[in-house]
Design a protein around this motif. Structure first.
Motif, short mmCIF file in Angstrom:
data_model
loop_
_atom_site.label_atom_id
_atom_site.label_comp_id
_atom_site.label_asym_id
_atom_site.label_seq_id
_atom_site.Cartn_x
_atom_site.Cartn_y
_atom_site.Cartn_z
N ARG A 193 -32.20 8.88 27.50
CA ARG A 193 -31.22 7.74 27.38
C ARG A 193 -30.71 7.59 28.60
NH1 ARG A 193 -26.48 6.81 22.93
NH2 ARG A 193 -26.09 4.69 23.42
N GLN A 196 -31.78 3.81 29.63
CA GLN A 196 -31.07 2.68 28.81
C GLN A 196 -30.79 1.77 29.59
OE1 GLN A 196 -27.52 3.88 27.24
NE2 GLN A 196 -26.84 5.44 28.95
N GLY A 214 -32.22 -3.79 24.64
CA GLY A 214 -31.08 -3.04 24.04
C GLY A 214 -31.37 -2.54 22.73
N ASP A 215 -32.41 -3.23 21.92
CA ASP A 215 -32.51 -2.73 20.56
C ASP A 215 -33.93 -1.73 20.54
OD1 ASP A 215 -33.06 -2.27 17.87
OD2 ASP A 215 -33.58 -4.50 17.44
N THR A 270 -30.02 0.26 24.71
CA THR A 270 -28.54 0.58 24.97
C THR A 270 -27.76 1.13 23.99
OG1 THR A 270 -28.09 -1.74 24.86
CG2 THR A 270 -28.53 -1.06 27.16
N SER A 271 -28.44 0.90 22.82
CA SER A 271 -27.49 0.92 21.62
C SER A 271 -28.03 2.46 21.09
CB SER A 271 -27.93 0.21 20.34
OG SER A 271 -29.11 0.00 20.10
N GLY A 272 -29.22 3.08 21.50
CA GLY A 272 -29.37 4.53 20.98
C GLY A 272 -30.92 4.95 21.23
#
Length: 240
Positions: free
Chosen positions: A130, A134, A194-195, A228-230
């Motif tokens: 990450r 990310q 990001g998803d 970016t969200s995980g």
């Protein structure tokens, strides 16, 4: 007359108080040393960092400007140097130091997963991928090659692409795995959107890579997708 003016000016300069940020720097250093880094806000950590190579300037506005532009510490460390220098107060020297700290952070992460089995230190691996991916603006496909003890041999970029696609060649991954005498591997790529939700193409290329490695008895532990969200795991989702 000129001598008197000169003496008067010198006296005035000697009585000029030091800039306000001199005392602030001392207080911030003391706070860090006595109470620990956890006692500092994000921008204060940045201040301490900037104080080392911006000696004669109030660095608090610079730290705040970095936060405002990049929104997070991880994004600041991941930012290209050409973006960092767009912040007022950040020159090439400051940008170089920030990138050096970013690389130290990455190398420390690799050491952590290299010293133990990647499977048993899964949380460290997730944190590492990450941190690495990310904030990437282009899609990047990486392969983490593991030995028979599931320890890291190499983390290698196998494909660079655009904002939504990175070319991946299963045969090239199989060839590299054989060269490194890898017993297993973990696939990793990022979604610049990001998803981290896997796409149909993500699932299909994963299966193609598994098929290409099967004749050589090299297994794929997982395919991790970073946003970016995980981080999403195809194995956890039951997709491989």
């Amino acid at each position: 007359m000129e001598r008197k003016i000169h003496v008067f000016s010198a006296r005035m300069n000697s009585e000029t108080p030091p800039p306000h940020w001199h005392g602030h720097r001392d207080r911030l250093r003391t706070k860090l040393l006595k109470r620990g880094a956890n006692a500092l806000d994000d921008y204060e950590i940045l201040e301490v960092l900037l104080m080392a190579f911006i000696p004669r300037r109030d660095v608090k506005p610079i730290a705040k400007a970095l936060e405002a532009k990049f929104n997070s510490l991880s994004a600041i460390l991941a930012a290209p140097s050409e973006e960092l220098v767009k912040v007022d107060g950040i020159g090439e020297t400051a940008a170089a130091y920030i990138k050096a700290i970013s690389e130290l952070h990455s190398r420390a992460g690799r050491e952590e997963i290299k010293s133990r089995e990647a499977i048993s230190s899964w949380s460290a691996l997730i944190a590492y991928v990450r941190r690495e991916l990310q904030h990437e603006k282009r899609e990047q496909f990486r392969v983490i090659f593991l030995d028979r003890k599931n320890q890291l041999i190499l983390d290698q970029i196998m494909g660079h692409g655009t904002v939504d696609h990175a070319p991946v060649y299963p045969r090239e991954i199989a060839r590299r795995a054989l060269e490194l005498q890898a017993s297993s591997l973990i696939l990793v790529h990022n979604h610049p959107s990001g998803d981290p939700k896997p796409s149909r193409a993500d699932i299909e290329i994963t299966r193609e890579i598994i098929d290409a490695l099967e004749p050589f008895d090299i297994s794929v532990h997982d395919h991790l997708i970073v946003g970016t969200s995980g981080v999403a795991s195809l194995k956890t989702a039951g997709l491989i």
